[in-house]
Design a protein around this motif. Sequence first.
Motif, PDB file in Angstrom:
ATOM      1  N   GLY A  62       5.777  -1.718  -3.891  1.00 25.70           N
ATOM      2  CA  GLY A  62       5.456  -1.246  -2.534  1.00 25.70           C
ATOM      3  C   GLY A  62       5.055   0.214  -2.636  1.00 25.70           C
ATOM      4  O   GLY A  62       5.617   1.077  -1.975  1.00 25.70           O
TER       5      GLY A  62
ATOM      6  N   HIS B  72      11.017   2.182  -3.107  1.00 28.69           N
ATOM      7  CA  HIS B  72      11.311   3.256  -2.173  1.00 28.69           C
ATOM      8  C   HIS B  72      10.803   2.906  -0.774  1.00 28.69           C
ATOM      9  O   HIS B  72       9.606   2.773  -0.547  1.00 28.69           O
TER      10      HIS B  72
ATOM     11  N   ASP C  44       1.211  -3.142  -4.554  1.00 23.30           N
ATOM     12  CA  ASP C  44       1.229  -3.150  -3.096  1.00 23.30           C
ATOM     13  C   ASP C  44       0.308  -4.261  -2.606  1.00 23.30           C
ATOM     14  O   ASP C  44      -0.649  -4.606  -3.274  1.00 23.30           O
TER      15      ASP C  44
ATOM     16  N   ARG D  82       5.759   8.806   6.780  1.00 20.07           N
ATOM     17  CA  ARG D  82       6.874   8.654   5.831  1.00 20.07           C
ATOM     18  C   ARG D  82       7.891   9.791   5.933  1.00 20.07           C
ATOM     19  O   ARG D  82       9.044   9.623   5.589  1.00 20.07           O
TER      20      ARG D  82
HETATM   21  C1  LIG Z   1       6.965   2.231   3.905  1.00 13.04           C
HETATM   22  S1  LIG Z   1       5.720   2.034   2.750  1.00 13.04           S
HETATM   23  C2  LIG Z   1       6.431   2.891   1.400  1.00 13.04           C
HETATM   24  C3  LIG Z   1       5.407   3.293   0.414  1.00 13.04           C
HETATM   25  C4  LIG Z   1       5.946   4.093  -0.750  1.00 13.04           C
HETATM   26  N1  LIG Z   1       6.979   3.399  -1.494  1.00 13.04           N
HETATM   27  C5  LIG Z   1       6.396   5.439  -0.272  1.00 13.04           C
HETATM   28  O1  LIG Z   1       7.603   5.659  -0.254  1.00 13.04           O
HETATM   29  O2  LIG Z   1       5.576   6.233   0.152  1.00 13.04           O
HETATM   30  C6  LIG Z   1       5.947   0.365   2.314  1.00 13.04           C
HETATM   31  C7  LIG Z   1       4.844  -0.162   1.432  1.00 13.04           C
HETATM   32  O3  LIG Z   1       5.226  -1.446   0.997  1.00 13.04           O
HETATM   33  C8  LIG Z   1       4.101  -2.305   1.040  1.00 13.04           C
HETATM   34  N2  LIG Z   1       4.629  -3.646   1.194  1.00 13.04           N
HETATM   35  C9  LIG Z   1       5.385  -4.129   2.211  1.00 13.04           C
HETATM   36  N3  LIG Z   1       5.680  -5.404   1.986  1.00 13.04           N
HETATM   37  C10 LIG Z   1       5.108  -5.741   0.808  1.00 13.04           C
HETATM   38  C11 LIG Z   1       5.070  -6.938   0.041  1.00 13.04           C
HETATM   39  N4  LIG Z   1       5.693  -8.023   0.454  1.00 13.04           N
HETATM   40  N5  LIG Z   1       4.379  -6.935  -1.123  1.00 13.04           N
HETATM   41  C12 LIG Z   1       3.738  -5.814  -1.541  1.00 13.04           C
HETATM   42  N6  LIG Z   1       3.745  -4.648  -0.863  1.00 13.04           N
HETATM   43  C13 LIG Z   1       4.429  -4.625   0.300  1.00 13.04           C
HETATM   44  C14 LIG Z   1       3.293  -1.823   2.219  1.00 13.04           C
HETATM   45  O4  LIG Z   1       1.927  -2.186   2.133  1.00 13.04           O
HETATM   46  C15 LIG Z   1       3.493  -0.324   2.138  1.00 13.04           C
HETATM   47  O5  LIG Z   1       2.499   0.299   1.406  1.00 13.04           O
END
Ligand SMILES: C[S@@+](CC[C@H](N)C(=O)[O-])C[C@H]1O[C@@H](n2cnc3c(N)ncnc32)[C@H](O)[C@@H]1O
Length: 327
Positions: free
Chosen positions: A156, A221, A177, A127
């Motif tokens: 997410g 985010h 998530d 990240r």
């Molecule tokens: C790039 S990570 C960002 C995590 C957190 N917001 C951060 O900034 O550290 C994206 C997250 O979104 C979740 N995610 C992606 N698509 C999703 C969906 N359709 N529904 C739920 N979660 C989702 C992924 O599992 C992941 O944990």
Amino acid sequence: MDNLLTGLRAAAEPTRLRILALLSHGELTVSELTRILGQSQPRVSRHLKLLCDAGLARRIPEGTWAFYRLAEDGPNRHLVDALAELLPREDEATSPDRARLAEVKQERARQAADYFRQNADKWDNIRSLHVSEQAVEAMMCDMIGDAPVAHILDLGTGTGQILRLMADRAEKATGIDFSREMLALARANLDAAGCHNAQVRLAEIQSLPLPDDCADLITIHQVLHYLDDPAIALREAARVLKPGGRILLVDFAPHEIEKLREEHAHRRLGFSESEVLRWCDTAGLKVDEMRHLPPASADGLTVCLWLATPASTQAHRHRDELQEASA
Ligand SMILES: C[S@@+](CC[C@H](N)C(=O)[O-])C[C@H]1O[C@@H](n2cnc3c(N)ncnc32)[C@H](O)[C@@H]1O
């Protein structure tokens, strides 16, 4: 008349009608359309060009990919709406297309889920690859202010970093998530940080298991660029947002780092301001503030932050009426 005739001529062909029917379910790339239609790429590209030239579809180039969607403005936008209405729901040609579209979408979702399953334990390093996390987090806090709120919802949530950052200003904090692996880490992290008012739930952010009007502050985010159709997630966020609540979106400005697609499952290479404003508008939100954070290093990315609120209580009422009408 001329525009209408051009639009009608462009639409009056079986494959092009099938393409219009598919695009009415969201944007697609040429290779996805090629797969669904079972036709060669040059043929599909030719049809797409005709639809775009006639103002029925739009091409959005992004790095080496291009997305196609139905035109939402221009002289033939009403024709697009009328055609979308007229296209048969069940039909010999469009029903198999819809089944193949569902397969394509499922495969995409599977790829993203696999990526997060495999990278959950590395996520806290990944990240910070392209952005200065501290600077982004400081800007998020600055935009939100430190007035206490009742319920913060982080969509997410990943390893729960944003919940950890925000939980102390809320009575209750919820992270959503769809990755069990991410949530296992989030639970451990929240526990270690003593965030006892925070909980996480396994769910899809495009259909939240939450009632209307339940969150005061929603954070999204670095999530939208993984999604098939970010507009759906925003509409869902707007549904669960209380009147007077706020949504803070954080994502990348348009960029060309193609390897983020190949190596990190990104579907979109950032978002333009106009695109985010349009999604907010259709979700009944208005953007009150927009900030940019330039990259800290040459290989970094610009991060954009948008703070949005319900456009009006009238928009909320309109949304409720629509939901009642469709129930
Ligand atoms: C790039 S990570 C960002 C995590 C957190 N917001 C951060 O900034 O550290 C994206 C997250 O979104 C979740 N995610 C992606 N698509 C999703 C969906 N359709 N529904 C739920 N979660 C989702 C992924 O599992 C992941 O944990």
